[in-house]
Motif scaffolding. Sequence first.
Motif, mmCIF file in Angstrom:
data_model
loop_
_atom_site.group_PDB
_atom_site.id
_atom_site.type_symbol
_atom_site.label_atom_id
_atom_site.label_comp_id
_atom_site.label_asym_id
_atom_site.label_seq_id
_atom_site.Cartn_x
_atom_site.Cartn_y
_atom_site.Cartn_z
ATOM 1 N N GLU A 1 0.834 -1.207 0.000
ATOM 2 C CA GLU A 1 0.000 0.000 0.000
ATOM 3 C C GLU A 1 0.873 1.263 0.000
ATOM 4 O O GLU A 1 0.631 2.207 -0.754
ATOM 5 C CB GLU A 1 -0.908 -0.004 1.233
ATOM 6 N N THR A 2 1.894 1.262 0.840
ATOM 7 C CA THR A 2 2.783 2.416 0.936
ATOM 8 C C THR A 2 3.567 2.608 -0.352
ATOM 9 O O THR A 2 3.707 3.737 -0.846
ATOM 10 C CB THR A 2 3.739 2.259 2.133
ATOM 11 N N ALA A 3 4.065 1.523 -0.932
ATOM 12 C CA ALA A 3 4.808 1.612 -2.199
ATOM 13 C C ALA A 3 3.920 2.152 -3.305
ATOM 14 O O ALA A 3 4.360 2.974 -4.124
ATOM 15 C CB ALA A 3 5.362 0.245 -2.578
ATOM 16 N N GLU A 4 2.667 1.726 -3.334
ATOM 17 C CA GLU A 4 1.733 2.201 -4.350
ATOM 18 C C GLU A 4 1.504 3.712 -4.225
ATOM 19 O O GLU A 4 1.541 4.443 -5.213
ATOM 20 C CB GLU A 4 0.411 1.449 -4.213
ATOM 21 N N LYS A 5 1.294 4.176 -3.005
ATOM 22 C CA LYS A 5 1.090 5.612 -2.779
ATOM 23 C C LYS A 5 2.355 6.408 -3.120
ATOM 24 O O LYS A 5 2.275 7.494 -3.698
ATOM 25 C CB LYS A 5 0.680 5.870 -1.329
ATOM 26 N N LEU A 6 3.512 5.862 -2.747
ATOM 27 C CA LEU A 6 4.780 6.527 -3.038
ATOM 28 C C LEU A 6 4.993 6.645 -4.543
ATOM 29 O O LEU A 6 5.355 7.711 -5.050
ATOM 30 C CB LEU A 6 5.926 5.764 -2.388
ATOM 31 N N MET A 7 4.755 5.563 -5.257
ATOM 32 C CA MET A 7 4.936 5.583 -6.712
ATOM 33 C C MET A 7 3.955 6.538 -7.379
ATOM 34 O O MET A 7 4.320 7.253 -8.312
ATOM 35 C CB MET A 7 4.792 4.175 -7.283
ATOM 36 N N ALA A 8 2.720 6.568 -6.900
ATOM 37 C CA ALA A 8 1.730 7.486 -7.462
ATOM 38 C C ALA A 8 2.174 8.931 -7.269
ATOM 39 O O ALA A 8 2.060 9.758 -8.189
ATOM 40 C CB ALA A 8 0.363 7.254 -6.821
ATOM 41 N N GLN B 1 6.091 32.320 -13.297
ATOM 42 C CA GLN B 1 4.836 31.757 -12.793
ATOM 43 C C GLN B 1 4.908 30.226 -12.741
ATOM 44 O O GLN B 1 4.439 29.611 -11.781
ATOM 45 C CB GLN B 1 3.660 32.193 -13.665
ATOM 46 N N ALA B 2 5.506 29.637 -13.763
ATOM 47 C CA ALA B 2 5.644 28.182 -13.800
ATOM 48 C C ALA B 2 6.524 27.697 -12.649
ATOM 49 O O ALA B 2 6.229 26.682 -12.013
ATOM 50 C CB ALA B 2 6.204 27.735 -15.145
ATOM 51 N N MET B 3 7.610 28.412 -12.376
ATOM 52 C CA MET B 3 8.494 28.023 -11.280
ATOM 53 C C MET B 3 7.791 28.160 -9.932
ATOM 54 O O MET B 3 7.957 27.309 -9.051
ATOM 55 C CB MET B 3 9.776 28.872 -11.288
ATOM 56 N N GLN B 4 6.998 29.204 -9.789
ATOM 57 C CA GLN B 4 6.229 29.384 -8.551
ATOM 58 C C GLN B 4 5.241 28.237 -8.384
ATOM 59 O O GLN B 4 5.116 27.653 -7.316
ATOM 60 C CB GLN B 4 5.486 30.726 -8.571
ATOM 61 N N SER B 5 4.567 27.911 -9.463
ATOM 62 C CA SER B 5 3.597 26.829 -9.447
ATOM 63 C C SER B 5 4.263 25.491 -9.128
ATOM 64 O O SER B 5 3.760 24.698 -8.315
ATOM 65 C CB SER B 5 2.919 26.762 -10.807
ATOM 66 N N LEU B 6 5.405 25.235 -9.749
ATOM 67 C CA LEU B 6 6.140 24.003 -9.468
ATOM 68 C C LEU B 6 6.639 23.963 -8.027
ATOM 69 O O LEU B 6 6.613 22.922 -7.384
ATOM 70 C CB LEU B 6 7.321 23.852 -10.424
ATOM 71 N N GLY B 7 7.096 25.085 -7.534
ATOM 72 C CA GLY B 7 7.544 25.162 -6.139
ATOM 73 C C GLY B 7 6.414 24.825 -5.183
ATOM 74 O O GLY B 7 6.603 24.069 -4.220
ATOM 75 N N ASP B 8 5.225 25.358 -5.469
ATOM 76 C CA ASP B 8 4.058 25.056 -4.635
ATOM 77 C C ASP B 8 3.708 23.568 -4.713
ATOM 78 O O ASP B 8 3.391 22.942 -3.702
ATOM 79 C CB ASP B 8 2.852 25.893 -5.069
ATOM 80 N N ARG B 9 3.797 23.027 -5.927
ATOM 81 C CA ARG B 9 3.486 21.606 -6.109
ATOM 82 C C ARG B 9 4.498 20.736 -5.356
ATOM 83 O O ARG B 9 4.136 19.773 -4.698
ATOM 84 C CB ARG B 9 3.501 21.270 -7.608
ATOM 85 N N LEU B 10 5.774 21.090 -5.442
ATOM 86 C CA LEU B 10 6.794 20.311 -4.758
ATOM 87 C C LEU B 10 6.644 20.398 -3.242
ATOM 88 O O LEU B 10 6.861 19.421 -2.528
ATOM 89 C CB LEU B 10 8.187 20.742 -5.195
ATOM 90 N N LYS B 11 6.245 21.563 -2.756
ATOM 91 C CA LYS B 11 6.004 21.717 -1.318
ATOM 92 C C LYS B 11 4.846 20.825 -0.884
ATOM 93 O O LYS B 11 4.920 20.133 0.133
ATOM 94 C CB LYS B 11 5.682 23.180 -0.995
ATOM 95 N N SER B 12 3.791 20.810 -1.681
ATOM 96 C CA SER B 12 2.639 19.965 -1.390
ATOM 97 C C SER B 12 3.023 18.484 -1.446
ATOM 98 O O SER B 12 2.616 17.695 -0.588
ATOM 99 C CB SER B 12 1.524 20.250 -2.406
ATOM 100 N N ASP B 13 3.808 18.108 -2.449
ATOM 101 C CA ASP B 13 4.243 16.721 -2.579
ATOM 102 C C ASP B 13 5.160 16.311 -1.430
ATOM 103 O O ASP B 13 5.093 15.181 -0.958
ATOM 104 C CB ASP B 13 4.942 16.500 -3.921
ATOM 105 N N ALA B 14 5.992 17.223 -0.976
ATOM 106 C CA ALA B 14 6.861 16.923 0.170
ATOM 107 C C ALA B 14 6.018 16.665 1.414
ATOM 108 O O ALA B 14 6.300 15.736 2.192
ATOM 109 C CB ALA B 14 7.842 18.060 0.408
ATOM 110 N N ALA B 15 4.965 17.466 1.595
ATOM 111 C CA ALA B 15 4.061 17.250 2.731
ATOM 112 C C ALA B 15 3.355 15.902 2.599
ATOM 113 O O ALA B 15 3.188 15.178 3.592
ATOM 114 C CB ALA B 15 3.041 18.378 2.813
ATOM 115 N N THR B 16 2.978 15.541 1.381
ATOM 116 C CA THR B 16 2.335 14.250 1.137
ATOM 117 C C THR B 16 3.282 13.111 1.486
ATOM 118 O O THR B 16 2.893 12.136 2.137
ATOM 119 C CB THR B 16 1.889 14.135 -0.331
ATOM 120 N N LEU B 17 4.537 13.220 1.061
ATOM 121 C CA LEU B 17 5.529 12.183 1.346
ATOM 122 C C LEU B 17 5.806 12.076 2.842
ATOM 123 O O LEU B 17 5.951 10.973 3.374
ATOM 124 C CB LEU B 17 6.814 12.448 0.566
#
Length: 116
Positions: A30-37, A75-91
């Motif tokens: 389950e954890t591997a599946e979520k990590l890969m997703a 704008q793209a870099m800001q958006s990517l930064g926000d996405r990476l921050k969100s993904d880090a919180a998810t991880l």
Amino acid sequence: MTQAATAKTGEQFDTLFMTPMRAYGALNLETAEKLMATQFGIAESLSEATLAQARDWLSVKSAEDVQKTLEGQQQAMQSLGDRLKSDAATLLSLGQDYVQKSQKLAEQQFKALGSQ
């Protein structure tokens, strides 16, 4: 009597070893599946942003287009930064969830060992 002892031993083996192994295996899967997703989502976002920026640069025909493209990059870099921050919180959350569930499984295993 031998069949009863064999059945009891098989039951204990299943309770003490096989059931916990299945539970840990399910948790790991389950954890591997979520990590890969999450990782695939990150890769997809980065790829899309990179390709979009490449397309923008290919359409540059004037100084004004360069300015618009640079602004789009910011704008793209800001958006990517926000996405990476969100993904880090998810991880991080995924890791914490894994630790909690592992501890719970270990506690259940110790209780099962104690009752045998």
